[in-house]
Design an enzyme around this catalytic site. Structure first.
Site, short mmCIF file in Angstrom:
data_model
loop_
_atom_site.label_atom_id
_atom_site.label_comp_id
_atom_site.label_asym_id
_atom_site.label_seq_id
_atom_site.Cartn_x
_atom_site.Cartn_y
_atom_site.Cartn_z
N GLU B 53 0.83 -1.22 0.00
CA GLU B 53 0.00 0.00 0.00
C GLU B 53 0.85 1.25 0.00
O GLU B 53 0.53 2.23 -0.68
CB GLU B 53 -0.94 0.01 1.21
CG GLU B 53 -2.08 -0.99 1.13
CD GLU B 53 -1.65 -2.43 1.41
OE1 GLU B 53 -0.57 -2.63 2.03
OE2 GLU B 53 -2.37 -3.36 1.02
N HIS B 121 -12.52 -6.04 6.83
CA HIS B 121 -13.11 -5.64 5.54
C HIS B 121 -14.37 -4.83 5.78
O HIS B 121 -15.31 -4.90 5.02
CB HIS B 121 -13.39 -6.85 4.64
CG HIS B 121 -12.15 -7.61 4.28
ND1 HIS B 121 -11.58 -8.53 5.12
CD2 HIS B 121 -11.34 -7.54 3.19
CE1 HIS B 121 -10.48 -9.01 4.56
NE2 HIS B 121 -10.31 -8.44 3.38
#
Ligand SMILES: Cc1ncc(C[n+]2csc(CCOP(=O)(O)OP(=O)(O)O)c2C)c(N)n1
Lengths: 376, 351
Positions: B53, B121
């Protein structure tokens, strides 16, 4: 009035701890003898085949950078600035880098993602002393940050010099982005990234090695580390298991080498060779340069000279004088002229405006739109 | 009607074909998958990044610095947290360089609960994002806005964070994107990669048109007189549903879909509060130091004497995560009945 600098031309230099082989190119001839005895061919050979013009230019810029850095430290010590951090001791490395970079804006020119020890590179690129001093003294006229950031946090978009950031090592993967753009432009330009040895522990350093080396998608990057043996107070051994930082590049099939960054000739030749390789192949290359941290980490640890450390500027100057390439008087004048320039620049910067309080809202967004939510 | 995932895909196609987008990248963004929610399927400039990321955000910054336009994706907002300082740097670069370096980059990432995505999530990011100075932050609730906000994000010279609700990815709106075929099946046949025998597949893009939703402009999705409900993204649909239900009882609810978190449409909020005298802020990020709290604070400061009841924030509970079991998820983020209850309470309050 120009004051004498703290450094004298032709002063004694001792080999630094990290320096494996200091430059000893010239014979120990006296200045007088060398003047008539040294033939150009011999000089060339002794100085890596570099022309006198390059050697003298390199010396001149190294002196300029040193005088500037010492001026910045004096400004700090005089209480005219809040903080100093910079790169005295890295002149041999930084000047050669600045001389060799393809300078300009746009993807056809090199990008430089520097850290806070890169004043020598900026000086070699052509930065005026006063622009570093304006930054140091937080003037509104500071071309890099408008008085908003620390010393040596340069930003010169006209030369593709990316803004220096305080968070260590983020410049490494950011450089991958500009390299990606340059690769697409296909003009042989490269992205150059510099940073310290301790910072290589940050994950961003690994991000860069990975992004730069993907098979078939290699990036045209010169990835460098200036290893001065310390991260603030933590010695090299305190965080490294690897023998050389450059060894890590090998794991990614990135061509790499360790050089004596205190030797301007070795540095110049190595940089030139690696830059040519990158421009030709489009692939990355890695250089670990062993350098000296001559004034400690920053003003936080006193910014006092460590006289026992190897001084690349004085050593190179001595070598040039010994070889008859540089006249001692001319050398002295270079120091004095730059010292005068620094003093004058400080005096001028002192007269220049500081940022206004309202300017905090400037440039939050392009065209300063919607900066103050109270005004939505 | 296009789903939000399809709308984003079409916007990105429009961006690469007409607005100079040269890189659309992130984990699994390129072929063969085209994104875990298929939002980048079939795009010309889409490529797979490393599973990193920080590398993705840095790369986007470098590309923007180098003068090209890009859209980067963080696969789930849950994994954007380890890039916070890079997001800070991207947001402060213009300011730190005294206006010299612009970073016109878009970062998109799926956010929020509603798909039973469990602890990692289901994170929200809007409240965190609202503290990233220098960024613009948008959060569409329907396909047309998803399309228009993406084009605005691409065109904007500042970094823009595009937060897309995971739960809304398959949501279909009731307005066509300009150029989109009216027949849903036709659109699918044109731009969705076939599940089987997709070898050599290429999308056939409809003749899309430029359609912009200006950043910073909200939209009234349900007009009303008695209370203002300010919300965005997935919660818009829940609030609208409650508004329709309560209308039958004579409780008239005005729902504002903010669409942009920053800059936000204060004139619209203020005007509405001045009309209704009551306000509820609804979102699903955690309640302590929530973006709705900023809006409630501002409402109190600027509309105090027009208010008939205390402003209220209904948000996700201040928990370390969203548990997987439906009982846990549903008791963590606002549900229809929570919204209904909150509206009833505010409306019932008398000064
Ligand atoms: C991400 C981050 N962590 C910590 C610091 C504080 N800091 C500033 S300089 C420094 C040491 C850097 O060491 P090194 O990379 O070897 O560079 P050098 O000593 O040559 O400056 C640290 C820890 C920082 N600037 N950024």
């Amino acid at each position: 009035m120009a004051k004498k600098t703290t450094v004298k031309a032709g002063g004694k230099a001792a080999a630094g701890k990290t320096t494996k082989k200091a430059a000893k190119p010239a014979a120990k001839s006296t200045v007088k003898a060398s003047k008539k005895a040294t033939a150009p061919a011999k000089k060339k050979q002794s100085f890596g085949g570099l022309s006198e013009e390059i050697l003298l230019r390199m010396h001149n810029l190294m002196v300029k950078s040193r005088v500037l850095e010492e001026r910045l430290i004096k400004i700090y010590k005089a209480g005219e600035a809040y903080f100093w951090i910079g790169g005295p001791g890295e002149e041999a490395w930084g000047v050669a880098l600045g001389m060799l970079a393809r300078k300009g804006s746009g993807p056809e020119n090199d990008w430089l993602h520097l850290h806070y020890r890169c004043t020598p590179t900026m000086v070699a690129l052509g930065m005026d002393m006063i622009d570093s001093i304006r930054l140091m003294m937080n003037r509104a006229t500071d071309p890099s940050t408008g008085g908003r950031n620390f010393s040596s946090h340069y930003c010169f978009p006209q030369w593709n010099v990316a803004p220096v950031t305080s968070p260590l090592e983020v410049q490494y993967p950011i450089a991958c982005g500009t390299a990606h753009v340059q690769k697409r432009a296909g003009k042989g330009a490269i992205s150059i990234v510099t940073g310290g040895d301790a910072g290589t522990a940050e994950g961003d350093f690994a991000s860069c090695l990975i992004l730069a080396s993907r098979k078939g998608q290699e990036l045209p990057m010169l990835i460098t580390v200036q290893n001065n043996g310390y991260g603030i107070s933590t010695p090299y051994e305190g965080q490294h298991g690897e023998t050389n930082i450059a060894d890590r590049a090998a794991a990614f099939n990135i061509r790499s080498r360790v050089i004596n960054g205190n030797d301007p000739i070795e540095t110049y030749l190595a940089l030139k060779e690696e830059m040519e390789y990158i421009r030709k192949t489009g692939k990355p290359s890695f250089i670990e340069a062993k350098v000296t941290r001559l004034y400690g980490h920053s003003s936080a640890d006193g910014a006092n000279k460590k006289p026992h450390l190897f001084d690349p500027v004085l050593t190179f100057e001595k070598n040039l004088i010994d070889a008859g390439i540089l006249d001692p008087k001319a050398a002295k004048k270079i120091w004095e002229d730059y010292e005068a320039e620094g003093v004058n620049a400080q005096e001028q910067a002192r007269q220049e405006p500081v940022p206004t309080p309202e300017s905090v809202w400037d440039h939050v967004y392009v065209n300063s739109e919607n900066a103050d939510w109270r005004k939505f | 009607m296009a789903s939000i995932a399809q709308a984003i895909r079409m916007a990105l196609h429009y961006g690469e074909a007409n607005m100079g987008v040269k890189d659309i990248f992130g984990q699994d963004v390129g072929a063969p998958l085209g994104g875990v929610f298929t939002a980048t399927q079939g795009l010309e400039t889409a490529w797979n990044s490393t599973l990193d990321e920080r590398g993705i955000i840095s790369m986007a910054m470098g590309i923007a610095m180098g003068g090209d336009r890009c859209v980067a994706e963080i696969q789930f907002a849950d994994y954007i947290f380890n890039t916070i300082d890079l997001l800070k740097i991207a947001g402060n670069t213009l300011w730190c360089t005294n206006g010299q370096i612009q970073l016109p980059m878009v970062v998109m990432t799926p956010v929020g609960a509603g798909i039973f995505g469990s602890v990692y999530h289901s994170h929200s990011f809007d409240a965190w994002a609202s503290r990233l100075q220098g960024w613009k932050i948008v959060m569409p609730s329907n396909p047309l806005d998803a399309y228009g906000l993406m084009l605005s994000a691409i065109e904007d010279p500042n970094p823009v964070l595009y937060l897309k609700s995971k739960a809304l990815m398959r949501h279909k709106g009731d307005e066509l994107i300009p150029g989109e075929p009216a027949d849903e099946k036709e659109l699918k046949a044109m731009i969705d990669k076939p599940v089987q025998n997709s070898e050599g597949w290429k999308p056939r893009w409809p003749e899309l048109e430029k359609y912009m939703v200006p950043i910073g402009k909200g939209k009234i999705t349900h007009a009303g007189e008695h209370i203002t409900v300010v919300t965005y993204s997935r919660m818009v649909h829940l609030c609208d549903e409650v508004a329709v239900k309560l209308a039958e009882e004579g409780i008239s609810v005005e729902v504002i879909d903010l669409r942009s978190i920053y800059p936000y449409d204060w004139p619209m909020i203020k005007e509405s509060i001045e009309k209704t005298g009551r306000v509820l802020f609804v979102n699903e990020d955690t309640e302590v130091t929530n973006f709705g709290e900023h809006l409630a604070y501002r409402a109190t400061q600027e509309c105090f004497y027009q208010l008939m009841a205390r402003p209220r924030v209904l948000a996700g509970k201040n928990l370390p995560g969203i548990g997987l079991h439906p009982n846990l998820e549903k008791n963590s983020v606002p549900q229809i009945h929570d919204i209904e209850l909150a509206i009833r309470e505010v409306v019932a309050e008398v000064p």
